[in-house]
Design a protein around this motif. Sequence first.
Motif, short mmCIF file in Angstrom:
data_model
loop_
_atom_site.label_atom_id
_atom_site.label_comp_id
_atom_site.label_asym_id
_atom_site.label_seq_id
_atom_site.Cartn_x
_atom_site.Cartn_y
_atom_site.Cartn_z
N UNK A 52 30.94 43.52 31.77
CA UNK A 52 30.63 43.66 30.35
C UNK A 52 30.48 45.14 30.04
N UNK A 53 31.33 45.65 29.14
CA UNK A 53 31.29 47.07 28.82
C UNK A 53 31.01 47.35 27.34
N UNK A 54 30.88 46.29 26.53
CA UNK A 54 30.55 46.49 25.11
C UNK A 54 29.67 45.35 24.63
N UNK A 55 28.93 45.62 23.56
CA UNK A 55 28.04 44.60 23.00
C UNK A 55 28.81 43.36 22.56
N UNK A 56 30.04 43.55 22.16
CA UNK A 56 30.84 42.42 21.68
C UNK A 56 31.16 41.41 22.78
N UNK A 57 31.00 41.80 24.04
CA UNK A 57 31.34 40.92 25.16
C UNK A 57 30.13 40.16 25.71
N UNK A 58 28.94 40.48 25.21
CA UNK A 58 27.71 39.93 25.81
C UNK A 58 27.62 38.43 25.64
N UNK A 59 27.81 37.92 24.43
CA UNK A 59 27.63 36.50 24.17
C UNK A 59 28.61 35.66 24.98
N UNK A 60 29.86 36.07 25.03
CA UNK A 60 30.86 35.32 25.78
C UNK A 60 30.56 35.34 27.27
N UNK A 61 30.01 36.43 27.76
CA UNK A 61 29.68 36.52 29.18
C UNK A 61 28.63 35.48 29.56
N UNK A 62 27.58 35.37 28.73
CA UNK A 62 26.55 34.37 29.02
C UNK A 62 27.10 32.95 28.90
N UNK A 63 27.91 32.69 27.87
CA UNK A 63 28.49 31.35 27.71
C UNK A 63 29.34 30.98 28.93
N UNK A 64 30.13 31.93 29.41
CA UNK A 64 30.99 31.68 30.57
C UNK A 64 30.16 31.45 31.82
N UNK A 65 29.09 32.23 31.99
CA UNK A 65 28.25 32.12 33.18
C UNK A 65 27.56 30.76 33.24
N UNK A 66 27.01 30.30 32.12
CA UNK A 66 26.28 29.04 32.12
C UNK A 66 27.22 27.83 32.16
N UNK A 88 29.74 27.75 34.18
CA UNK A 88 30.31 27.75 35.53
C UNK A 88 29.34 27.11 36.52
N UNK A 89 29.81 26.11 37.25
CA UNK A 89 28.98 25.48 38.28
C UNK A 89 29.16 26.25 39.59
N UNK A 90 28.42 27.29 39.69
CA UNK A 90 28.51 28.16 40.86
C UNK A 90 27.78 29.46 40.58
N UNK A 91 28.03 30.45 41.42
CA UNK A 91 27.37 31.75 41.29
C UNK A 91 28.20 32.65 40.39
N UNK A 92 27.52 33.30 39.46
CA UNK A 92 28.16 34.28 38.58
C UNK A 92 27.37 35.57 38.63
N UNK A 93 28.07 36.68 38.77
CA UNK A 93 27.46 38.00 38.65
C UNK A 93 27.97 38.65 37.36
N UNK A 94 27.03 38.95 36.46
CA UNK A 94 27.37 39.68 35.24
C UNK A 94 27.07 41.15 35.47
N UNK A 95 28.10 41.94 35.51
CA UNK A 95 27.99 43.38 35.73
C UNK A 95 27.98 44.06 34.36
N UNK A 96 26.76 44.25 33.82
CA UNK A 96 26.60 44.76 32.45
C UNK A 96 26.38 46.27 32.48
N UNK A 97 27.33 47.01 31.91
CA UNK A 97 27.26 48.47 31.89
C UNK A 97 26.36 48.91 30.73
N UNK A 98 25.06 48.93 31.01
CA UNK A 98 24.06 49.19 29.98
C UNK A 98 23.70 50.67 29.91
#
Length: 606
Positions: A522-536, A538-548
């Motif tokens: 995740x490199x922009x604010x516009x990608x945050x919501x989709x990242x969480x939706x995709x992570x939850x 997914x039935x498995x492990x997700x790493x969200x690499x957020x460039x804050x």
Amino acid sequence: MAQTVSEFVIGRLREWGVRRVFGYPGDGIGEFDGMLGKAEGAGEGLEYIRPTHEEICAFMATAHAKFTGEVGVCIATSSPGGFHLMNGLYDAKMDNQPVVAIVGQQGLNSFGTFNQQESNLEQAFSDVAEYVQTIVSPEQAQAVVDTAFRTAITRKQPCVVILPHDVQGLKMAEPGAEMWVSRSSAVAPSTEIAPPAAQLHAAAEVINAGERVTFLVGAGADGATEEVLQAARLAGAGIVTTLRGKQVVPGDVPFHTQQVGLLGSRASYDQMQGCDTLVLLGTNYPYGQFLPKTGQARAVQIDLRPEQLGLRYPTEVSIWADVKTALAGLLPLLTQKTDLSWQEKVAGDMRDWDAELAAQADNHFDDAVNPRKVYAELDKRLPAGAIVTCDAGTTADWYGQYIRLRDGMRGDLSGRLASMLAAMPYAEAAKFAYPDRTVVCTIGDGAFQMLGMNELITLKKYLSRFDDPTFVVLVLHNDDLSQVSWEMRTEDANPVWPTSQQVESVDYAGWARLLGFQGITVTSDDEVEAAWDTAFAHRGVTVIDAHTGKNVPPLPPHITYEFAKNTGLALLKGDPDGIGAIKDSATSLITEGVEKVKDALHIDRD
């Protein structure tokens, strides 16, 4: 069939209710480990979880105790393995958690002879452990193991049992009725301590007389949620929780203003400044500058640790008891407040604060993701029963401000020790304890590089054991030890020193994908919501690499002149991130803070 000492100890652990242990092998504990394997093969063993490091074992045992209320157990070999347990055991000590460590040792004849891996383990563990003892004979084993568990449960502290290698394999002997031999039992003592009636009446008098009552609720009140809420409703009280006490009071209770202090809300700060009665429930909150002024408030405290009573604020009534039992006796003595204006004011202040937090989360920063937005969007999406952990850096700031643990959710962190990297083993222990729940680990890149990255390997090893494998790791990727960077500025008026503060950039999402997990960058604010939706989803492990952004200030709700002055001086001394820090701070600061920073920097108000 004759038992060895190791077989007896394993069976005794089961008698004490232990079903899962966290261990790392070595020759000093080898015979005991061999018997663990034998018991496992016979279907009479313990679930043995082996992470990548002994320090993780101890943190996982501490977290297991926090999330389940059971005794956490960790196992390690002699000297180096035992020493690696220390940090996690100190976490248990400082957060009052029952943990028993079983540590291997070289043979009895090696004691004091400077042998390989022979060291004075009793002396080494004497500060961290409430009880530490070496088993030197089979007849002694029963009493030592039982004493360790009884002490851990009643004192809520870590205890250490040391098992020399040769003793591990000796034939077990039943303790006899003779001098110097203790015959003990594996029966858990009660910790439901009830206070005298006179103390309850004295506490009720103080609370009933108050017009502006505030409850400060800590993790020691865990399990007493209903009693706390009933008492607050009767007293017309506002509720503040400590960072570890978040899970005690649901986040959607309108008069719960979350935390107080540097990581807290302005509504909590205002409560402390305005209350005339303070009720401390299961907390050793250490930041006295955020509590009422001396003489401002009458105070009552209930705590299971008697040495902490009356320690942080002068109390009129100090009750040594567990919170749930004490409140059950106190509730019939409380009178229903008819004037709820104080409680309503508290709720209104919290609504205003939440609106401000939402506005802060919507701020945009150049070339970086707003970490506040990452947490705000996470909070909106937490599924029922979710468990959230955070680390000791800025993740604790955003966790404290934005995460609202609703009824049934849990969350925790390394509290008084505030150790980095604990978020990852905490999250793993939570997943083992509740394999059907979604677990979210929030951790900074510095802490993740310590040992957290390695623990993705542990997750890969055990993932098939979980009923619901959804496990999300949020990494705040800002290439900086940002909490310490801000502390350098605000506490000591020093500019950031890049040599100590910079964190080498790593593709954390790529590391996750290398292990077969889902990785999201995740490199922009516009990608945050989709990242969480995709992570939850997914039935498995997700790493969200957020460039804050590393310069987004973790602002306290009330900015003191000293805070603003030190920040200004640090920036004037040539802080390498000075321009970015000034710009991002100006975007984030509340009006009061802006004015004080301008004063400190001698900026023209016009």
